[in-house]
Design an enzyme around this catalytic site. Structure first.
Site, PDB file in Angstrom:
ATOM      1  N   VAL A  27       0.839  -1.213   0.000  1.00  0.00           N
ATOM      2  CA  VAL A  27       0.000   0.000   0.000  1.00  0.00           C
ATOM      3  C   VAL A  27       0.872   1.260   0.000  1.00  0.00           C
ATOM      4  O   VAL A  27       0.592   2.222  -0.725  1.00  0.00           O
ATOM      5  CB  VAL A  27      -0.967  -0.005   1.209  1.00  0.00           C
ATOM      6  CG1 VAL A  27      -1.845   1.239   1.193  1.00  0.00           C
ATOM      7  CG2 VAL A  27      -1.821  -1.265   1.195  1.00  0.00           C
ATOM      8  N   LYS A  72      -7.142  -1.420   9.467  1.00  0.00           N
ATOM      9  CA  LYS A  72      -8.480  -1.791   9.971  1.00  0.00           C
ATOM     10  C   LYS A  72      -8.442  -2.360  11.373  1.00  0.00           C
ATOM     11  O   LYS A  72      -9.325  -2.108  12.190  1.00  0.00           O
ATOM     12  CB  LYS A  72      -9.177  -2.754   9.020  1.00  0.00           C
ATOM     13  CG  LYS A  72      -8.360  -3.991   8.622  1.00  0.00           C
ATOM     14  CD  LYS A  72      -7.740  -3.810   7.277  1.00  0.00           C
ATOM     15  CE  LYS A  72      -6.572  -4.733   7.068  1.00  0.00           C
ATOM     16  NZ  LYS A  72      -6.618  -5.436   5.828  1.00  0.00           N
ATOM     17  N   GLU A  79     -10.420   5.456   4.746  1.00  0.00           N
ATOM     18  CA  GLU A  79     -11.139   4.811   3.641  1.00  0.00           C
ATOM     19  C   GLU A  79     -10.456   3.516   3.202  1.00  0.00           C
ATOM     20  O   GLU A  79     -11.111   2.534   2.848  1.00  0.00           O
ATOM     21  CB  GLU A  79     -11.214   5.784   2.452  1.00  0.00           C
ATOM     22  CG  GLU A  79     -12.015   5.266   1.275  1.00  0.00           C
ATOM     23  CD  GLU A  79     -13.476   5.056   1.638  1.00  0.00           C
ATOM     24  OE1 GLU A  79     -14.151   6.027   1.989  1.00  0.00           O
ATOM     25  OE2 GLU A  79     -13.940   3.898   1.581  1.00  0.00           O
ATOM     26  N   GLY A 104     -10.431  -1.990   0.260  1.00  0.00           N
ATOM     27  CA  GLY A 104      -9.431  -1.507  -0.704  1.00  0.00           C
ATOM     28  C   GLY A 104      -9.854  -0.259  -1.441  1.00  0.00           C
ATOM     29  O   GLY A 104      -9.987   0.815  -0.864  1.00  0.00           O
ATOM     30  N   GLU A 163      -2.985 -10.738   4.573  1.00  0.00           N
ATOM     31  CA  GLU A 163      -2.322 -10.041   5.677  1.00  0.00           C
ATOM     32  C   GLU A 163      -0.966 -10.698   5.951  1.00  0.00           C
ATOM     33  O   GLU A 163      -0.735 -11.849   5.553  1.00  0.00           O
ATOM     34  CB  GLU A 163      -3.179 -10.142   6.944  1.00  0.00           C
ATOM     35  CG  GLU A 163      -4.524  -9.467   6.843  1.00  0.00           C
ATOM     36  CD  GLU A 163      -4.391  -7.993   6.499  1.00  0.00           C
ATOM     37  OE1 GLU A 163      -3.817  -7.235   7.278  1.00  0.00           O
ATOM     38  OE2 GLU A 163      -4.865  -7.608   5.421  1.00  0.00           O
ATOM     39  N   ASP A 195     -10.164 -10.461   9.861  1.00  0.00           N
ATOM     40  CA  ASP A 195     -10.032  -9.263   9.026  1.00  0.00           C
ATOM     41  C   ASP A 195     -11.418  -8.783   8.594  1.00  0.00           C
ATOM     42  O   ASP A 195     -11.715  -7.581   8.624  1.00  0.00           O
ATOM     43  CB  ASP A 195      -9.148  -9.593   7.810  1.00  0.00           C
ATOM     44  CG  ASP A 195      -8.970  -8.398   6.897  1.00  0.00           C
ATOM     45  OD1 ASP A 195      -8.180  -7.503   7.245  1.00  0.00           O
ATOM     46  OD2 ASP A 195      -9.636  -8.350   5.842  1.00  0.00           O
ATOM     47  N   LYS A 248     -13.365  -5.123   9.598  1.00  0.00           N
ATOM     48  CA  LYS A 248     -14.011  -4.240   8.630  1.00  0.00           C
ATOM     49  C   LYS A 248     -15.501  -4.087   8.937  1.00  0.00           C
ATOM     50  O   LYS A 248     -16.066  -2.995   8.813  1.00  0.00           O
ATOM     51  CB  LYS A 248     -13.790  -4.777   7.217  1.00  0.00           C
ATOM     52  CG  LYS A 248     -12.316  -4.715   6.803  1.00  0.00           C
ATOM     53  CD  LYS A 248     -12.041  -5.558   5.584  1.00  0.00           C
ATOM     54  CE  LYS A 248     -10.590  -5.487   5.144  1.00  0.00           C
ATOM     55  NZ  LYS A 248     -10.225  -6.512   4.163  1.00  0.00           N
ATOM     56  N   GLY A 306      -4.733  -5.224  -2.352  1.00  0.00           N
ATOM     57  CA  GLY A 306      -3.628  -4.975  -3.289  1.00  0.00           C
ATOM     58  C   GLY A 306      -3.232  -3.508  -3.265  1.00  0.00           C
ATOM     59  O   GLY A 306      -4.018  -2.632  -2.886  1.00  0.00           O
TER      60      GLY A 306
HETATM   61  N1  HSE Z   1      -5.942  -9.053   3.563  1.00  0.00           N
HETATM   62  C1  HSE Z   1      -6.957  -8.137   3.153  1.00  0.00           C
HETATM   63  C2  HSE Z   1      -7.865  -8.836   2.167  1.00  0.00           C
HETATM   64  C3  HSE Z   1      -6.320  -6.937   2.537  1.00  0.00           C
HETATM   65  O1  HSE Z   1      -7.517  -9.904   1.687  1.00  0.00           O
HETATM   66  O2  HSE Z   1      -8.951  -8.327   1.911  1.00  0.00           O
HETATM   67  C4  HSE Z   1      -7.254  -5.789   2.305  1.00  0.00           C
HETATM   68  O3  HSE Z   1      -7.809  -5.304   3.486  1.00  0.00           O
END
Ligand code: HSE
Length: 330
Positions: free
Chosen positions: A11, A103, A127, A132, A188, A199, A203, A300
């Site tokens: 990123v 996040k 954001e 993403g 990750e 994850d 979110k 990504g």
């Molecule tokens: N590891 C996360 C995914 C990256 O695969 O969505 C983006 O937040």
């Protein structure tokens, strides 16, 4: 506007590339040039797909928070606490705006950080932390700000969507699909967070906060990941006219908000079933706007950088919004 960038993984490097490639466009849209003046990352010598010429290298990212020549700190180091949280606290404490893609940190410490930002009169924006390149947080905070949201559900993790698609459509085994997702830069650092559903839960907690005006609360989310999904399960789903998707779901019902992360059978007639690769998608219902469906690249470097830089443009324009869409929790 002068930016200090902490973290040069996918990123961070994407953010540098984007700011370099679109300098003129960004200046026009932001009303002023956006310049990355200093960066910090673990290894200076590592080969990266970005140009560091003319940018100061800082060994300790926390120093970005106290430099006089920096207006905004971008934190793309990651991790729920540690150096990322220390940097975030220091930057906001020093009266600098903070842009983050983190996040886990926002789900766990977002309110505390939002209070600091509010006190300092600066922006805390994230954001890039959810989905993403899909501008879902702006959609909730701004575009749908007039609505009572009654439900949201989405594919919030690109790695899991990629694995389930590769296993279901190409007959790939779990380990190979995960390995590919890691090589493509979706997963990750510890992919347990992806496949265990954590994850997605981070979110979902952030989305629920913006959608329903509640504090992010991971302990309120039932979490089941995709570890136990087999190729047989995916074949059965296909025979029944659908696909299995890892969904984050939040419903406002009878005065309560129910949140869960679970692999769910989704019929092919529903848009969420058609979301392929590492894409993300969210459907939500606003009482006046009706159904909204957003989808796009969920993981990504490039797509996530798009969200980081859109936050920088917002700050440069002087847009000021409460981090979670309301000051009532701060
Ligand atoms: N590891 C996360 C995914 C990256 O695969 O969505 C983006 O937040």
């Amino acid at each position: 506007m002068r930016v200090g960038l902490a973290g040069l993984g996918n990123v961070g490097a994407g953010t540098l590339r984007l700011v370099g490639a679109h300098a003129d466009l960004l200046e026009k849209r932001a009303g002023q040039p956006i310049e990355i003046v200093a960066v910090s990352a673990r290894s200076r010598s590592k080969a990266r797909d970005c140009d560091l010429d003319g940018i100061d290298w800082v060994e300790d990212p926390r120093l970005l928070a106290i430099r006089q020549d920096i207006d905004v700190v971008v934190e793309v180091i990651g991790g729920v606490k540690g150096i990322a949280l220390e940097l975030a606290q220091a930057a906001l404490g020093a009266g600098k705006h903070l842009v983050t893609a983190n996040k886990a940190m926002i789900a766990a410490h977002g309110i505390e950080l939002a209070k600091k930002a509010e006190k300092a009169g600066v922006q805390l924006v994230f954001e890039a932390a959810v989905c993403g390149g899909v501008p879902i947080l702006k959609t909730l905070r701004e575009g749908l700000a007039a609505n009572q949201i009654s439900s949201l559900r989405g594919i919030l993790n690109g790695t899991c969507n990629y694995i389930l698609n590769q296993m279901g459509d190409k007959g790939m085994d779990f380990a190979t699909a995960l390995d590919e997702a890691q090589r493509k830069g979706y997963a990750e650092a510890d992919p347990t967070d992806d496949i265990g559903g954590f994850d997605t839960a981070n979110k979902l907690a952030i989305l629920s906060a913006l959608a329903f005006g509640i504090e992010p609360d991971l302990s309120a989310i039932f979490i089941e990941g995709i570890r136990d999904i087999t190729q047989g399960d995916l074949r059965d789903a296909s025979a029944r006219g659908g696909r299995i998707k890892l969904l984050g779901i939040a419903n406002f019902f009878d005065g309560k908000i129910i949140q869960r992360v679970q692999p769910i059978f989704v019929p092919l007639t529903e848009s969420l079933a058609q979301v392929g690769g590492a894409s993300n998608a969210i459907e939500l219902h606003g009482d006046f706007a009706g159904e909204i469906f957003l989808s796009g690249v969920g993981a990504g470097g490039d797509a996530t950088a798009s969200s980081v830089v859109s936050d920088l443009i917002d700050i440069a324009r002087g847009n000021r919004s409460p981090a979670f869409g309301t000051r009532s929790m701060l």
